[in-house]
Design an enzyme around this catalytic site. Structure first.
Site, PDB file in Angstrom:
ATOM      1  N   ASP A 149      -7.969  -4.174   0.708  1.00  0.00           N
ATOM      2  CA  ASP A 149      -8.891  -3.436  -0.134  1.00  0.00           C
ATOM      3  C   ASP A 149     -10.110  -3.117   0.710  1.00  0.00           C
ATOM      4  OD1 ASP A 149      -9.309  -1.843  -2.860  1.00  0.00           O
ATOM      5  OD2 ASP A 149     -11.102  -2.867  -2.637  1.00  0.00           O
ATOM      6  N   GLN A 178      -1.020   5.957   3.474  1.00  0.00           N
ATOM      7  CA  GLN A 178      -0.498   6.132   4.976  1.00  0.00           C
ATOM      8  C   GLN A 178      -1.258   5.837   5.954  1.00  0.00           C
ATOM      9  OE1 GLN A 178       3.084   6.292   5.297  1.00  0.00           O
ATOM     10  NE2 GLN A 178       2.855   6.149   3.000  1.00  0.00           N
ATOM     11  N   GLY A 179      -2.595   6.010   5.911  1.00  0.00           N
ATOM     12  CA  GLY A 179      -3.530   5.752   6.907  1.00  0.00           C
ATOM     13  C   GLY A 179      -3.564   4.175   6.966  1.00  0.00           C
ATOM     14  N   PHE A 216      -8.906   7.879   9.486  1.00  0.00           N
ATOM     15  CA  PHE A 216      -8.887   8.603   8.186  1.00  0.00           C
ATOM     16  C   PHE A 216      -9.966   8.174   7.206  1.00  0.00           C
ATOM     17  CE2 PHE A 216      -7.064   4.212   7.767  1.00  0.00           C
ATOM     18  CZ  PHE A 216      -7.321   3.974   6.500  1.00  0.00           C
ATOM     19  N   GLY A 217      -9.999   8.739   6.059  1.00  0.00           N
ATOM     20  CA  GLY A 217     -11.046   8.332   5.106  1.00  0.00           C
ATOM     21  C   GLY A 217     -12.480   8.817   5.397  1.00  0.00           C
ATOM     22  N   TYR A 218     -13.274   7.783   5.478  1.00  0.00           N
ATOM     23  CA  TYR A 218     -14.692   8.219   5.793  1.00  0.00           C
ATOM     24  C   TYR A 218     -15.020   8.016   7.279  1.00  0.00           C
ATOM     25  CZ  TYR A 218     -15.571   7.692   0.742  1.00  0.00           C
ATOM     26  OH  TYR A 218     -15.586   8.002  -0.260  1.00  0.00           O
ATOM     27  N   SER A 257       0.962  -1.195  -0.055  1.00  0.00           N
ATOM     28  CA  SER A 257       0.225  -0.213  -0.061  1.00  0.00           C
ATOM     29  C   SER A 257       0.942   1.216  -0.089  1.00  0.00           C
ATOM     30  CB  SER A 257      -0.897  -0.054   1.223  1.00  0.00           C
ATOM     31  OG  SER A 257      -1.563   1.189   1.369  1.00  0.00           O
ATOM     32  N   HIS A 258       0.272   2.376  -0.704  1.00  0.00           N
ATOM     33  CA  HIS A 258       0.986   3.787  -0.454  1.00  0.00           C
ATOM     34  C   HIS A 258       0.053   4.455   0.297  1.00  0.00           C
ATOM     35  CE1 HIS A 258       3.970   3.211  -3.682  1.00  0.00           C
ATOM     36  NE2 HIS A 258       3.028   2.135  -4.279  1.00  0.00           N
ATOM     37  N   HIS A 301     -13.464  -2.888  10.500  1.00  0.00           N
ATOM     38  CA  HIS A 301     -13.532  -3.745   9.750  1.00  0.00           C
ATOM     39  C   HIS A 301     -12.199  -4.154   9.495  1.00  0.00           C
ATOM     40  CE1 HIS A 301     -12.758   0.201   8.457  1.00  0.00           C
ATOM     41  NE2 HIS A 301     -12.302  -0.252   6.971  1.00  0.00           N
TER      42      HIS A 301
END
Length: 204
Positions: A74, A16-17, A157-159, A13-14, A189
């Site tokens: 993913d 960072q979270g 991070f993200g949502y 992965s790239h 998750h």
């Protein structure tokens, strides 16, 4: 189920979270971790139609290029009122700039446009472990929750700031890493998928 005997593992992965969360989970287990960024590996195009297919694409590409076992995740947010969107396209909703403030607003606006009363959602994570010989294993984790607005919290991070897991009064964005990722009672998750991976593949 194949066990992982190599104590050096590549995180394919790239993001960072994701790397930070996987390091939090793997570091206590004594693994030496490399990342796709460390090895200057290219990001494969995510052409799969499922979380499993996209996780496999990333893990196999990394294992082939590095000649080391590689772990890819993913993951995404599936909102019932949006027929499961953004789903596998969760990162792409943030655009090339990875603007998740805009992505969260896009989720909110789409629900508003539909006058969607069903704000139930789930985070899904599929971890794929790939070996250089092409062998792969999959581990899936999910957590149910509700979409809230406005976003709350600056953790994760993200949502995370718009996702409130069932049974809690706070969002993932308001939780610290221990609350989300403790392996005794994994909540997120990714932690749930990782627990299955650790139980099946890691040496004791």
């Amino acid at each position: 189920m194949r066990r992982l005997t190599d104590k050096t593992l590549v995180i394919a992965s790239h993001n960072q979270g994701k790397i930070r969360e996987l390091r939090d989970l793997l570091d206590p287990l004594g693994y030496t971790l490399l990342t796709a960024t460390d090895l200057d590996l290219p990001e494969p195009e995510e052409t799969g139609l499922t979380f499993e297919e996209n996780a496999r694409l990333k893990a196999v590409a990394s294992a082939t290029a590095s000649q080391r076992p590689s772990l890819a995740d993913d993951s995404g947010l599936a909102v019932d009122g949006l027929d499961g969107a953004p789903g596998i396209y969760s990162a792409r909703w943030a655009g090339p700039e990875k603007d998740f403030q805009a992505a969260m607003k896009r989720v909110h606006d789409a629900l508003q446009e539909r006058s969607a009363q069903n704000r139930q959602a789930r985070f899904v994570s599929v971890i794929c472990l790939a070996w250089p010989d092409g062998h792969v294993e999959y581990f899936r984790g999910e957590v149910e929750g509700t979409i809230v607005w406005p976003p709350r919290g600056d953790q994760g991070f993200g949502y995370d700031p718009i996702f409130q897991p069932d049974g809690f009064a706070v969002t993932f964005g308001e939780m610290d890493a221990d609350q989300k990722h403790g392996l005794d009672r994994p909540l997120s998750h990714r932690a749930r998928a990782f627990k299955r991976f650790a139980e099946e593949c890691l040496e004791g």
